[in-house]
Design an enzyme around this catalytic site. Structure first.
Site, PDB file in Angstrom:
ATOM      1  N   THR A  41      87.549 -30.735   8.404  1.00 20.87           N
ATOM      2  CA  THR A  41      87.128 -29.417   8.918  1.00 20.87           C
ATOM      3  C   THR A  41      87.165 -28.387   7.800  1.00 20.87           C
ATOM      4  O   THR A  41      88.050 -28.425   6.949  1.00 20.87           O
ATOM      5  CB  THR A  41      88.000 -28.943  10.101  1.00 20.87           C
ATOM      6  OG1 THR A  41      87.581 -27.617  10.485  1.00 20.87           O
ATOM      7  CG2 THR A  41      89.484 -28.937   9.797  1.00 20.87           C
ATOM      8  N   HIS A  96      86.045 -27.151  21.677  1.00 26.37           N
ATOM      9  CA  HIS A  96      84.681 -26.617  21.750  1.00 26.37           C
ATOM     10  C   HIS A  96      83.792 -27.347  22.758  1.00 26.37           C
ATOM     11  O   HIS A  96      82.567 -27.304  22.658  1.00 26.37           O
ATOM     12  CB  HIS A  96      84.036 -26.622  20.351  1.00 26.37           C
ATOM     13  CG  HIS A  96      84.702 -25.673  19.396  1.00 26.37           C
ATOM     14  ND1 HIS A  96      84.600 -25.766  18.026  1.00 26.37           N
ATOM     15  CD2 HIS A  96      85.500 -24.589  19.632  1.00 26.37           C
ATOM     16  CE1 HIS A  96      85.297 -24.791  17.469  1.00 26.37           C
ATOM     17  NE2 HIS A  96      85.858 -24.060  18.410  1.00 26.37           N
TER      18      HIS A  96
HETATM   19  C1  BJW Z   1      84.585 -34.707   5.388  1.00 32.32           C
HETATM   20  C2  BJW Z   1      83.765 -35.834   5.359  1.00 32.32           C
HETATM   21  C3  BJW Z   1      84.393 -37.089   5.357  1.00 32.32           C
HETATM   22  C4  BJW Z   1      82.493 -34.097   5.391  1.00 32.32           C
HETATM   23  N1  BJW Z   1      85.737 -37.145   5.396  1.00 32.32           N
HETATM   24  N2  BJW Z   1      85.897 -34.789   5.390  1.00 32.32           N
HETATM   25  C5  BJW Z   1      85.577 -12.904  11.925  1.00 32.32           C
HETATM   26  C6  BJW Z   1      86.854 -13.378  11.723  1.00 32.32           C
HETATM   27  C7  BJW Z   1      87.425 -14.264  12.608  1.00 32.32           C
HETATM   28  C8  BJW Z   1      86.717 -14.702  13.715  1.00 32.32           C
HETATM   29  C9  BJW Z   1      85.458 -14.233  13.909  1.00 32.32           C
HETATM   30  C10 BJW Z   1      84.892 -13.345  13.035  1.00 32.32           C
HETATM   31  N3  BJW Z   1      83.631 -13.071  13.473  1.00 32.32           N
HETATM   32  C11 BJW Z   1      83.398 -13.785  14.601  1.00 32.32           C
HETATM   33  C12 BJW Z   1      84.496 -14.485  14.879  1.00 32.32           C
HETATM   34  C13 BJW Z   1      84.692 -15.389  15.991  1.00 32.32           C
HETATM   35  C14 BJW Z   1      83.970 -16.698  15.814  1.00 32.32           C
HETATM   36  C15 BJW Z   1      84.249 -17.267  14.405  1.00 32.32           C
HETATM   37  O1  BJW Z   1      85.233 -17.930  14.156  1.00 32.32           O
HETATM   38  N4  BJW Z   1      83.362 -17.019  13.448  1.00 32.32           N
HETATM   39  C16 BJW Z   1      83.584 -17.424  12.056  1.00 32.32           C
HETATM   40  C17 BJW Z   1      82.546 -18.477  11.646  1.00 32.32           C
HETATM   41  C18 BJW Z   1      83.519 -16.208  11.208  1.00 32.32           C
HETATM   42  N5  BJW Z   1      84.546 -17.544  16.822  1.00 32.32           N
HETATM   43  C19 BJW Z   1      84.084 -17.572  18.077  1.00 32.32           C
HETATM   44  O2  BJW Z   1      83.118 -16.919  18.429  1.00 32.32           O
HETATM   45  C20 BJW Z   1      84.855 -18.454  19.039  1.00 32.32           C
HETATM   46  N6  BJW Z   1      85.176 -17.737  20.217  1.00 32.32           N
HETATM   47  C21 BJW Z   1      85.943 -16.660  20.217  1.00 32.32           C
HETATM   48  O3  BJW Z   1      86.403 -16.189  19.187  1.00 32.32           O
HETATM   49  O4  BJW Z   1      86.209 -16.181  21.468  1.00 32.32           O
HETATM   50  C22 BJW Z   1      86.920 -14.962  21.586  1.00 32.32           C
HETATM   51  C23 BJW Z   1      85.929 -13.881  21.845  1.00 32.32           C
HETATM   52  C24 BJW Z   1      85.036 -14.017  22.872  1.00 32.32           C
HETATM   53  C25 BJW Z   1      84.147 -12.977  23.146  1.00 32.32           C
HETATM   54  C26 BJW Z   1      84.141 -11.840  22.350  1.00 32.32           C
HETATM   55  C27 BJW Z   1      85.049 -11.755  21.296  1.00 32.32           C
HETATM   56  C28 BJW Z   1      85.964 -12.781  21.063  1.00 32.32           C
HETATM   57  C29 BJW Z   1      84.006 -19.639  19.476  1.00 32.32           C
HETATM   58  C30 BJW Z   1      83.678 -20.546  18.343  1.00 32.32           C
HETATM   59  C31 BJW Z   1      82.734 -21.639  18.818  1.00 32.32           C
HETATM   60  C32 BJW Z   1      82.309 -22.546  17.697  1.00 32.32           C
HETATM   61  N7  BJW Z   1      81.263 -23.389  18.171  1.00 32.32           N
HETATM   62  C33 BJW Z   1      80.697 -24.392  17.272  1.00 32.32           C
HETATM   63  C34 BJW Z   1      79.462 -25.009  17.972  1.00 32.32           C
HETATM   64  C35 BJW Z   1      79.905 -25.966  19.066  1.00 32.32           C
HETATM   65  C36 BJW Z   1      78.768 -26.518  19.816  1.00 32.32           C
HETATM   66  C37 BJW Z   1      77.904 -27.429  19.006  1.00 32.32           C
HETATM   67  O5  BJW Z   1      78.371 -28.465  18.510  1.00 32.32           O
HETATM   68  O6  BJW Z   1      76.722 -27.109  18.879  1.00 32.32           O
HETATM   69  O7  BJW Z   1      81.671 -25.393  16.978  1.00 32.32           O
HETATM   70  S1  BJW Z   1      80.327 -23.727  15.671  1.00 32.32           S
HETATM   71  C38 BJW Z   1      80.731 -25.183  14.781  1.00 32.32           C
HETATM   72  O8  BJW Z   1      81.817 -24.895  13.863  1.00 32.32           O
HETATM   73  C39 BJW Z   1      81.270 -26.164  15.817  1.00 32.32           C
HETATM   74  C40 BJW Z   1      82.468 -26.732  15.122  1.00 32.32           C
HETATM   75  O9  BJW Z   1      83.376 -27.267  16.045  1.00 32.32           O
HETATM   76  C41 BJW Z   1      82.995 -25.554  14.350  1.00 32.32           C
HETATM   77  C42 BJW Z   1      83.877 -25.929  13.181  1.00 32.32           C
HETATM   78  O10 BJW Z   1      83.176 -26.645  12.209  1.00 32.32           O
HETATM   79  P1  BJW Z   1      83.874 -27.861  11.455  1.00 32.32           P
HETATM   80  O11 BJW Z   1      84.204 -28.923  12.409  1.00 32.32           O
HETATM   81  O12 BJW Z   1      84.956 -27.365  10.610  1.00 32.32           O
HETATM   82  O13 BJW Z   1      82.649 -28.438  10.589  1.00 32.32           O
HETATM   83  P2  BJW Z   1      82.107 -27.942   9.157  1.00 32.32           P
HETATM   84  O14 BJW Z   1      80.724 -28.465   9.023  1.00 32.32           O
HETATM   85  O15 BJW Z   1      82.298 -26.502   8.941  1.00 32.32           O
HETATM   86  O16 BJW Z   1      83.065 -28.695   8.118  1.00 32.32           O
HETATM   87  C43 BJW Z   1      83.047 -30.094   7.942  1.00 32.32           C
HETATM   88  C44 BJW Z   1      84.079 -30.456   6.910  1.00 32.32           C
HETATM   89  O17 BJW Z   1      84.137 -31.866   6.792  1.00 32.32           O
HETATM   90  C45 BJW Z   1      83.762 -29.919   5.498  1.00 32.32           C
HETATM   91  O18 BJW Z   1      84.926 -29.274   4.997  1.00 32.32           O
HETATM   92  C46 BJW Z   1      83.438 -31.186   4.690  1.00 32.32           C
HETATM   93  O19 BJW Z   1      83.864 -31.086   3.344  1.00 32.32           O
HETATM   94  C47 BJW Z   1      84.229 -32.226   5.434  1.00 32.32           C
HETATM   95  N8  BJW Z   1      83.744 -33.621   5.332  1.00 32.32           N
HETATM   96  N9  BJW Z   1      82.444 -35.423   5.292  1.00 32.32           N
HETATM   97  C48 BJW Z   1      86.444 -35.989   5.357  1.00 32.32           C
HETATM   98  N10 BJW Z   1      83.670 -38.255   5.311  1.00 32.32           N
END
Ligand code: BJW
Ligand code: ZN
Length: 248
Positions: A189, A118
């Site tokens: 994640t 990302h």
């Molecule tokens: C601990 C802890 C400790 C806490 N020890 N654990 C429907 C179905 C499927 C896909 C889609 C859909 N509708 C839309 C989509 C696509 C969309 C998507 O996936 N959406 C879903 C949310 C539904 N995806 C996209 O748009 C992606 N692109 C794409 O698909 O391109 C193709 C395309 C292009 C054009 C048209 C059509 C298709 C791009 C995704 C980009 C994500 N960007 C972000 C922001 C990045 C920039 C920024 O930082 O500002 O990335 S969103 C955000 O979520 C960030 C993260 O990398 C990402 C994942 O989050 P993560 O890391 O899992 O964090 P959390 O907070 O969710 O979880 C933290 C975890 O830690 C928790 O479980 C806690 O319990 C745990 N924890 N403390 C261990 N100490």
């Protein structure tokens, strides 16, 4: 916490290891996660900040939000979770870190072979001519979006917003590494964002042993071979310690 013998046995015979990480691994460094109880998206709406239309509608607001996060990242340090991953990498022939994080803390911890799905908050680029700018070129306190020196275009963070493609080739490389891995750790994640969340699925489909480390159960918990509930910064060093004893 006791580390299961099966996990230690899998680690002992593994040649290729992959760590798939998310915001939770950086939580113990003081960087907020996105979702969950203390997630930033409890207060702020992702659709208002983490997509290109939001940036075009209100570039100063989006820029200010990233400046605020950059300051936090700049003030933070890698924690024992990041550091243990970097150390563990040295024990395997092939090792890769596939991260969804943009904070560069794996790099600062000394990890190698990092694939950032990302992007990276330390980089920026002009939306018109694609000239790159390091974040250090801008003051953290500067709240207005900068303009490109070459063409006057808006400068945006080099991160992947919703609806945007992942950096060219990076996801494909991550999938290739996942499919070659013998063991795949899924750390901090929620595994809800795609296509990133396909990485552990790809590893599993190719026979990898999946280990999840998270403070709570997630979407993927039912599919893993070993689910360890607790903080990454505590569990990873414990695994490392027991692994080192086991290979003595
Ligand atoms: C601990 C802890 C400790 C806490 N020890 N654990 C429907 C179905 C499927 C896909 C889609 C859909 N509708 C839309 C989509 C696509 C969309 C998507 O996936 N959406 C879903 C949310 C539904 N995806 C996209 O748009 C992606 N692109 C794409 O698909 O391109 C193709 C395309 C292009 C054009 C048209 C059509 C298709 C791009 C995704 C980009 C994500 N960007 C972000 C922001 C990045 C920039 C920024 O930082 O500002 O990335 S969103 C955000 O979520 C960030 C993260 O990398 C990402 C994942 O989050 P993560 O890391 O899992 O964090 P959390 O907070 O969710 O979880 C933290 C975890 O830690 C928790 O479980 C806690 O319990 C745990 N924890 N403390 C261990 N100490
Ligand atoms: Zn430009």
């Amino acid at each position: 916490m006791n580390i299961p013998n099966k996990l230690l046995a899998e680690l002992k015979r593994a040649k290729s290891i992959l760590f798939f990480t998310g915001a939770g691994i950086s939580a113990e460094s003081g960087i907020s996660t996105f979702r969950g109880e203390h997630g930033i998206w409890n207060k702020l709406k992702p659709e208002e900040l983490a997509n290109f239309d939001a940036f075009m509608k209100n570039p100063d607001m989006v820029w200010e939000w990233y400046q605020y996060r950059r300051q936090i990242v700049d003030d933070s340090e890698p924690n024992p979770g990041h550091i243990t991953i970097a150390e563990m990498q040295n024990h395997f022939e092939n090792s890769t870190v596939v991260t969804q994080n943009v904070d560069n803390l794996h790099g600062r911890a000394g990890s190698k072979n990092i694939l950032e799905l990302h992007g990276n908050i330390e980089r920026n680029f002009c939306i018109d001519c694609k000239t790159y700018y390091n974040s250090r070129e801008f003051q953290f306190a500067e709240k207005h979006v900068p303009k490109c020196e070459k063409c006057g275009g808006l400068v945006r963070p080099d991160v992947v917003w919703f609806g945007e493609m992942l950096p060219a080739g990076v996801f494909e490389e991550a999938e290739r590494k996942a499919s070659e891995s013998d063991i795949c750790f899924i750390v901090g994640t929620s595994a809800v964002v795609y296509p990133a969340a396909y990485i552990p699925i790809s590893a599993k489909q190719n026979g990898a042993y999946l280990v999840e480390i998270n403070i709570e159960l997630t979407n993927i918990s039912d599919s893993v071979d070993c689910c360890l509930i607790g903080k990454a910064g505590e569990i990873l060093p414990r695994i490392m310690e027991e692994y080192l004893t086991a290979i003595k």
